[in-house]
Design a protein around this motif. Structure first.
Motif, PDB file in Angstrom:
ATOM      1  N   ALA A 113       0.847  -1.201   0.000  1.00 52.06           N
ATOM      2  CA  ALA A 113       0.000   0.000   0.000  1.00 52.06           C
ATOM      3  C   ALA A 113       0.877   1.244   0.000  1.00 52.06           C
ATOM      4  N   PRO A 114       0.426   2.327  -0.662  1.00 54.80           N
ATOM      5  CA  PRO A 114       1.217   3.558  -0.651  1.00 54.80           C
ATOM      6  C   PRO A 114       1.359   4.101   0.752  1.00 54.80           C
ATOM      7  N   PRO A 115       2.464   4.806   1.016  1.00 55.09           N
ATOM      8  CA  PRO A 115       2.661   5.332   2.375  1.00 55.09           C
ATOM      9  C   PRO A 115       1.557   6.304   2.746  1.00 55.09           C
ATOM     10  N   ARG A 116       1.128   6.269   3.998  1.00 54.86           N
ATOM     11  CA  ARG A 116       0.090   7.160   4.494  1.00 54.86           C
ATOM     12  C   ARG A 116       0.716   8.208   5.418  1.00 54.86           C
ATOM     13  N   PRO A 117       0.081   9.371   5.539  1.00 49.60           N
ATOM     14  CA  PRO A 117       0.586  10.360   6.494  1.00 49.60           C
ATOM     15  C   PRO A 117       0.617   9.781   7.896  1.00 49.60           C
ATOM     16  N   THR A 118       1.667  10.089   8.614  1.00 49.86           N
ATOM     17  CA  THR A 118       1.800   9.588   9.976  1.00 49.86           C
ATOM     18  C   THR A 118       0.845  10.329  10.899  1.00 49.86           C
ATOM     19  N   PRO A 119      -0.016   9.630  11.646  1.00 48.55           N
ATOM     20  CA  PRO A 119      -0.928  10.324  12.552  1.00 48.55           C
ATOM     21  C   PRO A 119      -0.164  11.151  13.578  1.00 48.55           C
ATOM     22  N   GLY A 120      -0.717  12.300  13.899  1.00 50.88           N
ATOM     23  CA  GLY A 120      -0.130  13.114  14.961  1.00 50.88           C
ATOM     24  C   GLY A 120       0.969  14.052  14.514  1.00 50.88           C
ATOM     25  N   LEU A 121       1.241  14.149  13.180  1.00 49.87           N
ATOM     26  CA  LEU A 121       2.300  15.042  12.734  1.00 49.87           C
ATOM     27  C   LEU A 121       1.992  16.500  13.055  1.00 49.87           C
ATOM     28  N   GLN A 122       0.701  16.856  13.179  1.00 47.59           N
ATOM     29  CA  GLN A 122       0.330  18.226  13.432  1.00 47.59           C
ATOM     30  C   GLN A 122       0.708  18.683  14.843  1.00 47.59           C
ATOM     31  N   GLN A 123       0.755  17.748  15.795  1.00 53.62           N
ATOM     32  CA  GLN A 123       0.946  18.138  17.188  1.00 53.62           C
ATOM     33  C   GLN A 123       2.248  18.896  17.446  1.00 53.62           C
ATOM     34  N   PRO A 124       3.408  18.437  16.905  1.00 52.21           N
ATOM     35  CA  PRO A 124       4.629  19.215  17.145  1.00 52.21           C
ATOM     36  C   PRO A 124       4.534  20.642  16.634  1.00 52.21           C
ATOM     37  N   VAL A 125       3.813  20.887  15.534  1.00 50.68           N
ATOM     38  CA  VAL A 125       3.637  22.248  15.030  1.00 50.68           C
ATOM     39  C   VAL A 125       2.857  23.071  16.032  1.00 50.68           C
ATOM     40  N   CYS A 126       1.741  22.537  16.498  1.00 53.10           N
ATOM     41  CA  CYS A 126       0.875  23.294  17.409  1.00 53.10           C
ATOM     42  C   CYS A 126       1.498  23.491  18.794  1.00 53.10           C
ATOM     43  N   SER A 127       2.463  22.669  19.152  1.00 54.63           N
ATOM     44  CA  SER A 127       3.120  22.828  20.445  1.00 54.63           C
ATOM     45  C   SER A 127       4.365  23.710  20.363  1.00 54.63           C
ATOM     46  N   ASP A 128       4.743  24.133  19.124  1.00 54.47           N
ATOM     47  CA  ASP A 128       5.896  25.020  18.957  1.00 54.47           C
ATOM     48  C   ASP A 128       5.549  26.400  19.519  1.00 54.47           C
ATOM     49  N   PRO A 129       6.404  26.992  20.372  1.00 54.34           N
ATOM     50  CA  PRO A 129       6.074  28.301  20.961  1.00 54.34           C
ATOM     51  C   PRO A 129       5.961  29.414  19.937  1.00 54.34           C
ATOM     52  N   MET A 130       6.508  29.223  18.720  1.00 55.64           N
ATOM     53  CA  MET A 130       6.426  30.252  17.686  1.00 55.64           C
ATOM     54  C   MET A 130       5.149  30.151  16.853  1.00 55.64           C
ATOM     55  N   VAL A 131       4.357  29.088  17.062  1.00 53.23           N
ATOM     56  CA  VAL A 131       3.200  28.836  16.207  1.00 53.23           C
ATOM     57  C   VAL A 131       1.953  28.627  17.054  1.00 53.23           C
ATOM     58  N   THR A 132       0.876  29.298  16.663  1.00 48.09           N
ATOM     59  CA  THR A 132      -0.436  29.056  17.260  1.00 48.09           C
ATOM     60  C   THR A 132      -1.351  28.520  16.170  1.00 48.09           C
ATOM     61  N   CYS A 133      -1.975  27.377  16.420  1.00 48.71           N
ATOM     62  CA  CYS A 133      -2.864  26.760  15.443  1.00 48.71           C
ATOM     63  C   CYS A 133      -4.283  27.263  15.662  1.00 48.71           C
TER      64      CYS A 133
ATOM     65  N   PRO B  44      -2.532  25.992   2.335  1.00 48.90           N
ATOM     66  CA  PRO B  44      -3.379  24.963   1.711  1.00 48.90           C
ATOM     67  C   PRO B  44      -2.755  23.579   1.801  1.00 48.90           C
ATOM     68  N   ARG B  45      -3.562  22.582   1.533  1.00 53.92           N
ATOM     69  CA  ARG B  45      -3.057  21.206   1.503  1.00 53.92           C
ATOM     70  C   ARG B  45      -2.012  21.071   0.395  1.00 53.92           C
ATOM     71  N   GLY B  46      -1.060  20.206   0.627  1.00 59.30           N
ATOM     72  CA  GLY B  46       0.033  20.035  -0.315  1.00 59.30           C
ATOM     73  C   GLY B  46       1.279  20.796   0.084  1.00 59.30           C
ATOM     74  N   TYR B  47       1.177  21.602   1.152  1.00 57.15           N
ATOM     75  CA  TYR B  47       2.315  22.374   1.651  1.00 57.15           C
ATOM     76  C   TYR B  47       2.480  22.121   3.150  1.00 57.15           C
ATOM     77  N   GLY B  48       3.740  22.108   3.594  1.00 58.91           N
ATOM     78  CA  GLY B  48       4.034  21.891   4.994  1.00 58.91           C
ATOM     79  C   GLY B  48       3.838  23.147   5.828  1.00 58.91           C
ATOM     80  N   VAL B  49       3.732  22.952   7.126  1.00 61.21           N
ATOM     81  CA  VAL B  49       3.576  24.045   8.079  1.00 61.21           C
ATOM     82  C   VAL B  49       4.838  24.133   8.919  1.00 61.21           C
ATOM     83  N   ASN B  50       5.381  25.348   9.058  1.00 64.63           N
ATOM     84  CA  ASN B  50       6.592  25.543   9.864  1.00 64.63           C
ATOM     85  C   ASN B  50       7.734  24.686   9.328  1.00 64.63           C
ATOM     86  N   SER B  51       7.955  24.778   8.024  1.00 67.44           N
ATOM     87  CA  SER B  51       8.953  23.945   7.349  1.00 67.44           C
ATOM     88  C   SER B  51      10.376  24.392   7.669  1.00 67.44           C
ATOM     89  N   GLY B  52      11.346  23.660   7.123  1.00 66.05           N
ATOM     90  CA  GLY B  52      12.748  23.973   7.364  1.00 66.05           C
ATOM     91  C   GLY B  52      13.114  23.703   8.810  1.00 66.05           C
TER      92      GLY B  52
END
Length: 277
Positions: free
Chosen positions: A72-92, A111-119
């Motif tokens: 099966a094709p790789p699926r997004p890993t559940p919970g990837l959003q949490q580290p972004v929302c817990s970053d002190p520089m980012v508010t979700c 939009p979808r297709g782009y990462g959040v807080n990349s680099g």
């Protein structure tokens, strides 16, 4: 190798080349993108060879037919959003909208297709969103001045949006479009699109937070941090003024001189907004 194998390898390639500074991260993405292109060409050649071999044997039953289904094709890993929302520089804020605590705070609908807080993640001067393809993205830079070839602040360049864009368009190692007036988030802005001229290589400077960073033609300088352009990158720079942080730049970039990717980046740029006043 099936298409699923290629997709999984590309995903692993992208994850393994995540770097801890802006331009080194972009350089790694470019290398991974080039490697995937070469791998795809090699796979296509193998497919052609296999078809030719089957025709040669004339279907005489010498081939082995693998009945194992493709993984099966790789699926997004559940919970990837949490580290972004817990970053002190980012508010979700929900609905793919985020507040970044830059010197002048910025709200960004990504939009979808782009990462959040990349680099390497947001700083008081920088926020980024990389396309999941790994070959394009948008960077927001505040408190910008022009950079010298030695990766320092360039002397004699007016510290204004127009001064920065006029300086950039005049660099002899760049091909530049005509300058144009535009707006971003309703604010007056200057804009130009540039690419490195042939035979000018990766540039004399270093774009990173360390001396061993990506060789480049330095473009922006922010309190010691340098970003720039190199190789087959095409970039669109939009410069404007913010009341607290001064000259800000939205840097939309793509490798492979992919102007369609730059056009697609506009959906990300349109999601930016700053407080009024």
């Amino acid at each position: 190798m099936s298409i699923h194998d290629l997709a999984r390898a590309a995903s692993e390639d992208l994850r393994s080349h995540t770097a801890a500074d802006v331009d080194a991260g972009l350089g790694a993405l470019h290398v991974a993108h080039t490697r995937r292109q070469r791998r795809s060409r090699a796979t296509a050649a193998l497919v052609v060879a296999a078809v030719a071999a089957a025709a040669w044997w004339g279907g005489a039953g010498f081939g082995h037919h693998d009945t194992t289904p493709d993984p099966a094709p790789p699926r997004p890993t559940p919970g990837l959003q949490q580290p972004v929302c817990s970053d002190p520089m980012v508010t979700c804020d929900g609905h793919r909208t985020y507040d970044f605590a830059l010197q002048t705070p910025v709200t960004w609908h990504i939009p979808r297709g782009y990462g959040v807080n990349s680099g390497a993640g947001a700083t008081v001067h920088l926020a980024e969103s990389y396309a999941h393809s790994g070959s394009a993205g948008v960077s927001v830079l505040e408190g910008v001045v022009a950079a010298s070839p030695a990766s320092l602040a360039a002397p004699g360049v007016p510290a204004t949006p127009g001064g920065f864009i006029h300086w950039l368009a005049a660099r002899p190692y760049l091909r530049a479009t005509s300058l144009r007036r535009t707006t971003i988030d309703g604010r007056p802005a200057w804009q130009v699109r540039v690419a490195v001229r042939p035979h000018h290589g990766h540039g004399p400077g270093r774009c990173a937070t360390s001396p061993s960073g990506q060789p480049c033609h330095p473009v922006t300088f922010q309190d010691g941090a340098v970003t720039g352009i190199w190789g087959d990158m095409t970039a669109e720079y939009t410069a404007f003024d913010l009341p607290v942080s001064g000259t800000a730049v939205v840097w939309s970039w793509a490798f492979g001189h992919d102007t369609r990717a730059l056009t697609h980046n506009q959906t990300v740029v349109r999601g930016l907004s700053w407080p009024s006043g």
